[in-house]
Scaffold this active site. Structure first.
Site, PDB file in Angstrom:
ATOM      1  CE  LYS A  11      -3.540  -2.803   2.104  1.00  0.00           C
ATOM      2  NZ  LYS A  11      -4.746  -2.898   2.907  1.00  0.00           N
ATOM      3  CD  GLU A  96      -6.698  -0.356   1.260  1.00  0.00           C
ATOM      4  OE1 GLU A  96      -5.620  -0.156   0.687  1.00  0.00           O
ATOM      5  OE2 GLU A  96      -6.810  -1.093   2.259  1.00  0.00           O
ATOM      6  N   GLY A 172      -7.443  -4.828   7.130  1.00  0.00           N
ATOM      7  CA  GLY A 172      -6.840  -3.867   8.048  1.00  0.00           C
ATOM      8  C   GLY A 172      -7.588  -3.714   9.356  1.00  0.00           C
TER       9      GLY A 172
HETATM   10  P1  PGA Z   1      -4.536  -6.520   5.549  1.00  0.00           P
HETATM   11  O1  PGA Z   1      -4.734  -6.025   4.033  1.00  0.00           O
HETATM   12  O2  PGA Z   1      -3.748  -7.805   5.489  1.00  0.00           O
HETATM   13  O3  PGA Z   1      -3.795  -5.417   6.225  1.00  0.00           O
HETATM   14  O4  PGA Z   1      -5.898  -6.726   6.109  1.00  0.00           O
HETATM   15  C1  PGA Z   1      -5.031  -6.940   3.014  1.00  0.00           C
HETATM   16  C2  PGA Z   1      -5.172  -6.215   1.709  1.00  0.00           C
HETATM   17  O5  PGA Z   1      -5.671  -5.088   1.700  1.00  0.00           O
HETATM   18  O6  PGA Z   1      -4.782  -6.731   0.645  1.00  0.00           O
END
Ligand code: PGA
Length: 249
Positions: A11, A96, A172
């Site tokens: 990200k 996202e 997340g």
């Molecule tokens: P996360 O994110 O492991 O932090 O939940 C997964 C993703 O968005 O691909």
């Protein structure tokens, strides 16, 4: 045999020096599984990451791209630009991107076409929000996301596609889908593919789970028959945690 894949989605994290140090930690880890390993740093660090990892089995992939080949799209990056820095795989449709950047199924279909025209591999993400899950609509939502962005393709195109089921309520948040919830949805996705493209396409499709995968839950999630790996966010930012997940197969 389907490929097992663990991909780290960094990200908007890690500047250049942080990228260099995390990569040097990753290259010191020992892989004991057969999973394909990928990391997706930010655009500005892709080439540096590619150079640092070119002699290793870790693939550097992108988090997003634009559908156009070039032109007046300020701030955007094309498939051929990614390829020119050694990137051959792109994540498309992350929740996202859908939520904060208004990426629709229609737009994603165009990005999918552009990536395939450029011989890129795609990790295509989709998943329901909490309200859909609470109202029992998760399968309907997931089916329409897949159909709208991918079902104009022919069967051969699916050789270059990996699917990633990411329930938005688990990203997340520290809340994971239970291994059974993941398995049920992955089996449903495979059935949806089989109905449209036949059993061969469906059985050869790698379907990843994403959403708060951590070293302490990866093994159980990956043990499910229709779960072929994971798309990892937070835990991909720590080399020990990421490799614990890579080696959870
Ligand atoms: P996360 O994110 O492991 O932090 O939940 C997964 C993703 O968005 O691909």
């Amino acid at each position: 045999m389907r490929k097992q894949i663990v991909a780290g989605n960094w990200k908007m994290n890690n500047d250049l020096s942080q990228t260099e140090s995390l990569i040097s930690e990753l290259t010191n880890k020992k892989q004991t599984s057969n999973a394909e390993v990928m990391i997706a740093p930010t655009f500005t660090n892709l080439y540096k990451a590619f150079e640092a990892l070119r002699e290793t089995s870790i693939e550097v992939i992108a988090q997003n791209m634009h559908f156009a080949e070039n032109g007046a799209y300020t701030g955007e990056i094309s498939a051929s630009m990614l390829k020119s820095v050694g990137v051959n795989t792109v994540i498309l449709g992350h929740s996202e991107r859908r939520e904060y950047f208004n990426e629709t199924d229609e737009l994603l279909a165009k990005k999918v076409d552009a990536a395939l025209e450029n011989q890129m591999r795609i990790i295509f993400c989709f998943g329901e929000v909490l309200a859909d899950r609470k109202s029992g609509n998760q399968e309907k939502v997931v089916e329409s996301q897949i159909k709208n962005a991918l079902f104009h393709l022919d069967a051969a195109a699916f050789k270059n596609i990996v699917l990633a089921y990411e329930p938005v309520w688990a990203i997340g948040t520290g809340e994971t889908a239970s291994p059974e919830q993941a398995q049920d949805m992955h089996a449903f996705i495979r059935k949806t593919l089989a109905n449209k493209y036949g059993k061969d396409v469906a059985n050869n499709m790698s379907i990843l789970y994403g959403g708060s995968v951590k070293p302490n839950n990866a093994k159980e999630i990956f043990s499910k028959p229709d779960v072929d790996g994971g798309l990892i966010g937070g835990a991909a930012l720590n080399a020990d945690d990421f490799f614990a997940i890579v080696n959870a197969f």
